[in-house]
Scaffold this active site. Structure first.
Site, PDB file in Angstrom:
ATOM      1  N   ASP A   1       6.828  -9.300  16.731  1.00 18.99           N
ATOM      2  CA  ASP A   1       5.441  -9.480  16.303  1.00 18.99           C
ATOM      3  C   ASP A   1       4.507  -8.612  17.131  1.00 18.99           C
ATOM      4  O   ASP A   1       4.478  -8.697  18.369  1.00 18.99           O
ATOM      5  CB  ASP A   1       5.068 -10.959  16.445  1.00 18.99           C
ATOM      6  CG  ASP A   1       3.610 -11.225  16.134  1.00 18.99           C
ATOM      7  OD1 ASP A   1       3.038 -10.503  15.295  1.00 18.99           O
ATOM      8  OD2 ASP A   1       3.035 -12.147  16.740  1.00 18.99           O
TER       9      ASP A   1
ATOM     10  N   ASP B   1      -0.588  -5.250   4.339  1.00 12.52           N
ATOM     11  CA  ASP B   1      -0.627  -6.108   3.146  1.00 12.52           C
ATOM     12  C   ASP B   1      -2.070  -6.490   2.839  1.00 12.52           C
ATOM     13  O   ASP B   1      -2.753  -7.072   3.673  1.00 12.52           O
ATOM     14  CB  ASP B   1       0.194  -7.371   3.401  1.00 12.52           C
ATOM     15  CG  ASP B   1       0.480  -8.158   2.129  1.00 12.52           C
ATOM     16  OD1 ASP B   1      -0.363  -8.135   1.222  1.00 12.52           O
ATOM     17  OD2 ASP B   1       1.546  -8.790   2.055  1.00 12.52           O
TER      18      ASP B   1
ATOM     19  N   LYS C   1      -5.580 -11.949  -3.314  1.00 14.39           N
ATOM     20  CA  LYS C   1      -6.304 -13.151  -3.711  1.00 14.39           C
ATOM     21  C   LYS C   1      -7.311 -13.550  -2.634  1.00 14.39           C
ATOM     22  O   LYS C   1      -7.001 -13.552  -1.440  1.00 14.39           O
ATOM     23  CB  LYS C   1      -5.331 -14.301  -3.966  1.00 14.39           C
ATOM     24  CG  LYS C   1      -4.414 -14.066  -5.170  1.00 14.39           C
ATOM     25  CD  LYS C   1      -3.511 -15.265  -5.413  1.00 14.39           C
ATOM     26  CE  LYS C   1      -2.610 -15.034  -6.622  1.00 14.39           C
ATOM     27  NZ  LYS C   1      -1.715 -16.202  -6.862  1.00 14.39           N
TER      28      LYS C   1
ATOM     29  N   ASP D   1      -5.023   1.273   0.312  1.00 13.35           N
ATOM     30  CA  ASP D   1      -5.275   1.702  -1.058  1.00 13.35           C
ATOM     31  C   ASP D   1      -5.945   0.589  -1.865  1.00 13.35           C
ATOM     32  O   ASP D   1      -5.971   0.635  -3.090  1.00 13.35           O
ATOM     33  CB  ASP D   1      -3.975   2.138  -1.737  1.00 13.35           C
ATOM     34  CG  ASP D   1      -2.923   1.041  -1.763  1.00 13.35           C
ATOM     35  OD1 ASP D   1      -3.158  -0.033  -1.163  1.00 13.35           O
ATOM     36  OD2 ASP D   1      -1.865   1.236  -2.380  1.00 13.35           O
TER      37      ASP D   1
ATOM     38  N   LYS E   1       5.366   8.687  -1.305  1.00 10.66           N
ATOM     39  CA  LYS E   1       5.671   8.629  -2.733  1.00 10.66           C
ATOM     40  C   LYS E   1       4.819   7.565  -3.415  1.00 10.66           C
ATOM     41  O   LYS E   1       4.294   7.765  -4.515  1.00 10.66           O
ATOM     42  CB  LYS E   1       7.162   8.336  -2.937  1.00 10.66           C
ATOM     43  CG  LYS E   1       8.086   9.446  -2.466  1.00 10.66           C
ATOM     44  CD  LYS E   1       9.540   9.055  -2.657  1.00 10.66           C
ATOM     45  CE  LYS E   1      10.477  10.135  -2.133  1.00 10.66           C
ATOM     46  NZ  LYS E   1      11.911   9.748  -2.268  1.00 10.66           N
ATOM     47  N   PHE E   2       4.671   6.422  -2.759  1.00  9.69           N
ATOM     48  CA  PHE E   2       3.860   5.331  -3.310  1.00  9.69           C
ATOM     49  C   PHE E   2       2.414   5.780  -3.472  1.00  9.69           C
ATOM     50  O   PHE E   2       1.781   5.538  -4.496  1.00  9.69           O
ATOM     51  CB  PHE E   2       3.950   4.121  -2.374  1.00  9.69           C
ATOM     52  CG  PHE E   2       3.040   2.988  -2.763  1.00  9.69           C
ATOM     53  CD1 PHE E   2       3.399   2.089  -3.754  1.00  9.69           C
ATOM     54  CD2 PHE E   2       1.811   2.821  -2.142  1.00  9.69           C
ATOM     55  CE1 PHE E   2       2.559   1.045  -4.111  1.00  9.69           C
ATOM     56  CE2 PHE E   2       0.963   1.790  -2.498  1.00  9.69           C
ATOM     57  CZ  PHE E   2       1.337   0.900  -3.483  1.00  9.69           C
ATOM     58  N   GLU E   3       1.889   6.459  -2.450  1.00  4.25           N
ATOM     59  CA  GLU E   3       0.503   6.906  -2.486  1.00  4.25           C
ATOM     60  C   GLU E   3       0.293   7.967  -3.560  1.00  4.25           C
ATOM     61  O   GLU E   3      -0.697   7.942  -4.293  1.00  4.25           O
ATOM     62  CB  GLU E   3       0.111   7.453  -1.119  1.00  4.25           C
ATOM     63  CG  GLU E   3      -1.365   7.777  -0.973  1.00  4.25           C
ATOM     64  CD  GLU E   3      -1.709   8.232   0.439  1.00  4.25           C
ATOM     65  OE1 GLU E   3      -2.848   8.678   0.641  1.00  4.25           O
ATOM     66  OE2 GLU E   3      -0.832   8.143   1.317  1.00  4.25           O
TER      67      GLU E   3
END
Length: 258
Positions: free
Chosen positions: A136, A159, A163, A195, A238-240
């Site tokens: 942690d 993350d 919500k 993002d 790749k995600f970006e």
């Protein structure tokens, strides 16, 4: 802290594929995700873990001990030290370590496949300036990092907890930022990227409220409304790239310790 002893370093002759366990209580900097180690990740932990895994300890680090001189390097050569919190599968971390070879990186991540993946990248790219603490990050900051010892902090794509009722679980909150600011040298930087625009707005608000931090981009790039241009060292993942093609934004926030 708990009453349990921290995990011992893995000796080469007794290395196993098990990443050191995480012991903590109270607020966590993560949510443990399920995931299975691939054969390549397991082998990387076995072979490279003894050299690059940094066991949690309840005492301050000596970075010269953590990062001994490389062959041919002067014993007292100065090196910037950067903390990374949550590196995922390590793609960006390995890239940054490659383009910033003089910088030393202490990287916190508890997702075991991610730890194995970064160790695998370390071997593939022959990197020597990374140490991984599978623990942690909040406890690492509290107990292992000396005050005013860091030249930078990277927190990329934490993350977002979309919500509203879960917003309180977000990593970037005032207490954590205060801890990080205390461990930055004057002139050191804190770089966050997300993002998710509502989270970007929260990050900008939280960092702006910390009196020992100053927004690097506020005067240099007023047209960006407090956000920063993407620093050269942070790659497009790749995600970006996929998100950009879909019209999604990415926000970088870079503040400096004053």
């Amino acid at each position: 802290m708990t009453s349990e002893s921290p995990p011992l370093p893995i000796a080469p002759e007794t290395a196993t594929s098990e990443v050191p366990k995480v012991y903590m209580r109270g607020i966590k900097s993560f949510v443990k995700r399920a995931g299975r180690m691939t054969a390549g990740q397991t082998k990387a932990v076995d072979v490279l873990g003894p050299q690059f895994l940094l066991p949690y300890q309840d005492e301050l680090l000596d970075f010269k001990t953590v990062f001994p001189p490389l062959p041919g390097e002067p014993a007292n050569a100065p090196h910037p030290v950067v903390l990374e919190i949550g590196f995922g599968m390590g793609e960006a971390t390995a890239h940054i370590a490659g383009v910033m070879p003089e910088t030393r990186f202490v990287c916190c991540e508890v997702h075991e496949p991610g730890v194995g993946a970064l160790l695998k990248r370390i071997g593939e790219h022959d990197l020597h300036n990374i140490r991984i603490c599978a623990h942690d990050a909040v406890e690492v900051i509290d107990h292992m990092l000396p005050l005013q010892s860091l030249d930078g902090v990277h927190i990329f794509f934490p993350d977002p907890w979309h919500k509203t009722k879960h917003n309180k679980r977000r990593l970037i909150q005032a207490p954590l930022i205060a801890k990080l600011a205390q461990r930055l040298k004057v002139g050191g930087y804190l770089h966050c990227a997300t993002d998710w625009q509502p989270y970007a707005e929260q990050i900008l608000e939280v960092l702006s409220a910390e009196p020992t931090l100053s927004n690097r981009a506020a005067t240099a790039h007023p047209e960006l409304l407090g956000y920063a241009p993407k620093p050269h060292y942070r790659p497009l993942t790749k995600f970006e790239n996929r998100g950009i093609k879909l019209g999604h934004g990415v926000w970088d926030v870079v503040f400096e310790r004053i």
